[in-house]
Design a protein around this motif. Structure first.
Motif, PDB file in Angstrom:
ATOM      1  N   SER A 152       0.829  -1.205   0.000  1.00 31.94           N
ATOM      2  CA  SER A 152       0.000   0.000   0.000  1.00 31.94           C
ATOM      3  C   SER A 152       0.861   1.252   0.000  1.00 31.94           C
ATOM      4  CB  SER A 152      -0.934  -0.006   1.212  1.00 31.94           C
ATOM      5  OG  SER A 152      -1.843  -1.080   1.154  1.00 31.94           O
ATOM      6  N   ASN A 153       1.896   1.279   0.821  1.00 32.88           N
ATOM      7  CA  ASN A 153       2.771   2.455   0.875  1.00 32.88           C
ATOM      8  C   ASN A 153       3.474   2.692  -0.455  1.00 32.88           C
ATOM      9  OD1 ASN A 153       2.090   2.895   3.534  1.00 32.88           O
ATOM     10  ND2 ASN A 153       3.927   1.931   4.374  1.00 32.88           N
ATOM     11  N   SER A 154       3.872   1.601  -1.112  1.00 30.43           N
ATOM     12  CA  SER A 154       4.527   1.732  -2.408  1.00 30.43           C
ATOM     13  C   SER A 154       3.601   2.371  -3.437  1.00 30.43           C
ATOM     14  CB  SER A 154       4.987   0.352  -2.891  1.00 30.43           C
ATOM     15  OG  SER A 154       5.538   0.421  -4.193  1.00 30.43           O
ATOM     16  N   LEU A 155       2.348   1.934  -3.448  1.00 31.85           N
ATOM     17  CA  LEU A 155       1.380   2.488  -4.395  1.00 31.85           C
ATOM     18  C   LEU A 155       1.041   3.938  -4.066  1.00 31.85           C
ATOM     19  CD1 LEU A 155      -0.985  -0.598  -4.774  1.00 31.85           C
ATOM     20  CD2 LEU A 155       0.648   0.269  -6.457  1.00 31.85           C
ATOM     21  N   LEU A 156       0.930   4.246  -2.783  1.00 29.24           N
ATOM     22  CA  LEU A 156       0.642   5.628  -2.394  1.00 29.24           C
ATOM     23  C   LEU A 156       1.772   6.556  -2.822  1.00 29.24           C
ATOM     24  CD1 LEU A 156      -0.838   5.073   1.185  1.00 29.24           C
ATOM     25  CD2 LEU A 156      -2.077   5.901  -0.834  1.00 29.24           C
ATOM     26  N   ASP A 157       3.010   6.100  -2.708  1.00 29.92           N
ATOM     27  CA  ASP A 157       4.150   6.908  -3.143  1.00 29.92           C
ATOM     28  C   ASP A 157       4.117   7.176  -4.644  1.00 29.92           C
ATOM     29  OD1 ASP A 157       5.088   6.972  -0.567  1.00 29.92           O
ATOM     30  OD2 ASP A 157       6.507   5.318  -0.833  1.00 29.92           O
ATOM     31  N   LYS A 158       3.457   6.274  -5.381  1.00 30.00           N
ATOM     32  CA  LYS A 158       3.350   6.438  -6.836  1.00 30.00           C
ATOM     33  C   LYS A 158       2.115   7.235  -7.242  1.00 30.00           C
ATOM     34  CE  LYS A 158       5.806   2.106  -7.788  1.00 30.00           C
ATOM     35  NZ  LYS A 158       5.713   0.749  -8.382  1.00 30.00           N
ATOM     36  N   GLY A 159       1.351   7.723  -6.247  1.00 27.11           N
ATOM     37  CA  GLY A 159       0.208   8.570  -6.548  1.00 27.11           C
ATOM     38  C   GLY A 159      -1.131   7.867  -6.597  1.00 27.11           C
ATOM     39  N   ALA A 160      -1.209   6.622  -6.194  1.00 29.83           N
ATOM     40  CA  ALA A 160      -2.485   5.900  -6.211  1.00 29.83           C
ATOM     41  C   ALA A 160      -3.420   6.463  -5.156  1.00 29.83           C
ATOM     42  CB  ALA A 160      -2.244   4.410  -5.962  1.00 29.83           C
ATOM     43  N   GLU A 161      -4.733   6.298  -5.374  1.00 28.03           N
ATOM     44  CA  GLU A 161      -5.719   6.713  -4.390  1.00 28.03           C
ATOM     45  C   GLU A 161      -5.612   5.831  -3.146  1.00 28.03           C
ATOM     46  OE1 GLU A 161      -9.599   6.734  -6.009  1.00 28.03           O
ATOM     47  OE2 GLU A 161      -9.162   8.265  -7.527  1.00 28.03           O
ATOM     48  N   ASN A 162      -5.965   6.387  -2.002  1.00 30.91           N
ATOM     49  CA  ASN A 162      -5.797   5.690  -0.730  1.00 30.91           C
ATOM     50  C   ASN A 162      -6.565   4.369  -0.692  1.00 30.91           C
ATOM     51  OD1 ASN A 162      -4.884   5.691   2.159  1.00 30.91           O
ATOM     52  ND2 ASN A 162      -7.101   5.693   2.493  1.00 30.91           N
ATOM     53  N   VAL A 163      -7.839   4.396  -1.063  1.00 31.85           N
ATOM     54  CA  VAL A 163      -8.661   3.189  -0.996  1.00 31.85           C
ATOM     55  C   VAL A 163      -8.130   2.126  -1.946  1.00 31.85           C
ATOM     56  CG1 VAL A 163     -10.966   2.227  -1.368  1.00 31.85           C
ATOM     57  CG2 VAL A 163     -10.714   4.451  -0.262  1.00 31.85           C
TER      58      VAL A 163
END
Length: 513
Positions: free
Chosen positions: A426-437
């Motif tokens: 999840s943290n990796s995706l958030l760092d790439k700009g993904a939505e939280n959910v």
């Protein structure tokens, strides 16, 4: 029936009620607390990996001290150890209920695990002592098992109701009146037995080594996704954990009264079955933690809805375990039933990993819970019987104690691994700009696949290590002659697995954040 028999029967029934009350608290604690974890996180500021320690601290104390607690029952008497565990658990529940910080809550949960280990290690042996007659003993064990399974289901609902109406503190404080009444009744009703005396020895050093090694190992795994932890520090923690566990092994090889005699590992059946136990409980417990997160953080369920949402799993597990598993095992053998259960469990986990961000409970979650409940209901009793059937009569208690420890250790390590996998993804995706959910959902999905991989490894271990057996191994009731040869610790932990394994599978479930 004459008045004396009636009085004796009533007294034994009340004593059984005291023992069941303690078990009810332990089982309730496994579910009622976990449903409240999202609220606890919001109020106390836990991180995702840190939140798992509200569960892990309890499991680690339980796993690490179970063998030592049983030995203490031999040395100072079962009643003293049981009441000591009851007092410790109740007092720790008060600490948890008034906790206003992460550290205090985790410390309280660890103390609860200590109390649960003390009481759980002797309670089944005390039931055997209360009801030595085979028929009445079977009935008493049935009541005990019903309390375990029923408490698991009640805890799922009660956790949501209490959290929503009274606040999360009360999921712990509810133990206080039960504990006080059970303690006062236990002083009067439970029979006092003489122990061997402390001079007979207990391997306290071994208990410290295994508890410290396991605790630090789980902590190290849970901190992998924390940015504040450097790689060098984590490697140091991991190395110390390995040294402590290696020290435990060396201690057991040399101790005159070891907690775990290493000769048990020469038995291929016992070793193989316990490998499967570790993998199954790692997958099952960690999956429940993350599935609750998916329901609450992605689908938007509240605490009460989450508790109700999980009901299909314990209901199916209980139905399969109590009414079908033994019959199927008698007909087809433990290995085939175990393989079938593991396959179903893996399928359910893979299907759940495909649940979308905008998933529907009735379409994407409930069917997977039913499939997984079917798999757990077959696999858990089968692997318990398999682990015990491979032991010689003189090693029955040793094998059972090992199995109990494997269950608790597998649950703790599995939870740490899967929570870390989900957080890292999840943290990796958030760092790439993904939505939280979306990032949360992808993290949970990857962890579900890891759970399925654990089960797949268990399937392979069953297939290649365990030998085929066309019929079920003898059930525990089939060997009453062996009971006198076992000490109090062995009686307790031997009975514990068959009566509690279903409760653990269905009961130590919903951990959420």
């Amino acid at each position: 029936m004459n008045p004396t028999d009636t009085t004796q029967s009533s007294s034994r029934g009340l004593a059984l009620g005291v023992l069941c009350a303690m078990q009810l608290m332990i089982v309730l604690d496994g579910t009622i607390v976990t449903v409240a974890l999202p609220t606890i996180q919001n109020e106390l500021g836990f991180s995702q990996s840190g939140l798992s320690w509200v569960v892990n601290s309890y499991l680690i104390a339980f796993a690490g001290l179970l063998l030592l607690s049983g030995r203490l029952g031999d040395l100072i008497g079962s009643k003293k150890v049981f009441l000591g565990g009851l007092v410790t658990f109740t007092a720790a529940s008060l600490v948890c209920g008034v906790a206003n910080s992460e550290g205090l809550l985790i410390a309280g949960r660890f103390a609860q695990g200590v109390g649960a280990a003390l009481a759980s290690a002797v309670v089944l042996g005390m039931i055997v002592g209360l009801y030595p007659e085979p028929g009445k003993q079977a009935k008493a064990m049935g009541i005990y098992s019903f309390v375990s399974a029923g408490g698991a289901s009640v805890g799922l609902i009660a956790g949501g109701v209490i959290t929503e109406s009274l606040g999360w503190h009360w999921v712990f404080l509810v133990n206080l009146p039960i504990g006080v009444v059970a303690f006062l009744a236990g002083i009067k009703l439970l029979a006092t037995t003489d122990g061997l005396g402390l001079r007979a020895g207990a391997d306290a050093i071994g208990a410290i080594l295994v508890t410290g090694g396991l605790s630090l190992g789980v902590f190290t795994i849970s901190q992998v996704s924390e940015p504040s932890q450097s790689a060098g520090r984590l490697l140091t923690y991991g190395a110390i954990s390995i040294v402590l566990l290696a020290g435990f092994v060396l201690r057991q090889a040399k101790a005159s009264r070891p907690l775990l005699a290493l000769r048990i590992f020469r038995n291929r059946e016992i070793s193989g079955a316990n490998i499967v136990v570790i993998l199954v409980f790692a997958a099952g417990f960690g999956f429940q933690f993350l599935n609750a997160l998916y329901l609450q953080r992605v689908l938007g369920f509240d605490s009460m809805q989450t508790g109700l949402a999980f009901l299909p799993a314990p209901l199916v597990i209980g139905t399969m375990s109590l009414f079908f598993s033994v019959k199927l095992t008698v007909r087809y053998g433990t290995r085939r039933v175990l393989l079938t259960g593991l396959a179903a469990l893996a399928v359910g986990l893979v299907l759940l990993s495909r649940a979308p961000v905008d998933g529907n409970y009735w379409q994407h979650v409930m069917p997977t819970l039913i499939i997984q409940g079917f798999g757990m209901g077959l696999a858990v009793p089968a692997v318990m019987m398999r682990a015990m059937s491979g032991a010689a009569p003189e090693d029955a208690g040793l094998a059972s104690g090992l199995n109990s420890t494997a269950q608790q250790s597998g649950a703790a390590v599995g939870l740490a691994v899967l929570a870390t996998v989900a957080t890292s993804r999840s943290n990796s995706l958030l760092d790439k700009g993904a939505e939280n959910v979306s990032a949360l959902r992808d993290g949970y999905s990857l962890a579900f696949l890891f759970s399925a991989a654990f089960v797949a490894l268990g399937f392979l271990a069953t297939y290649f290590i365990l030998k085929d057996a066309p019929k079920a191994e003898p059930l525990p009731e089939a060997a009453p002659e062996a009971a006198p040869a076992l000490d109090g610790r062995q009686d307790a932990v031997s009975a514990q697995n068959t009566a509690q394994s279903t409760a653990r599978a269905a009961g130590e479930t919903v951990a959420a954040k």
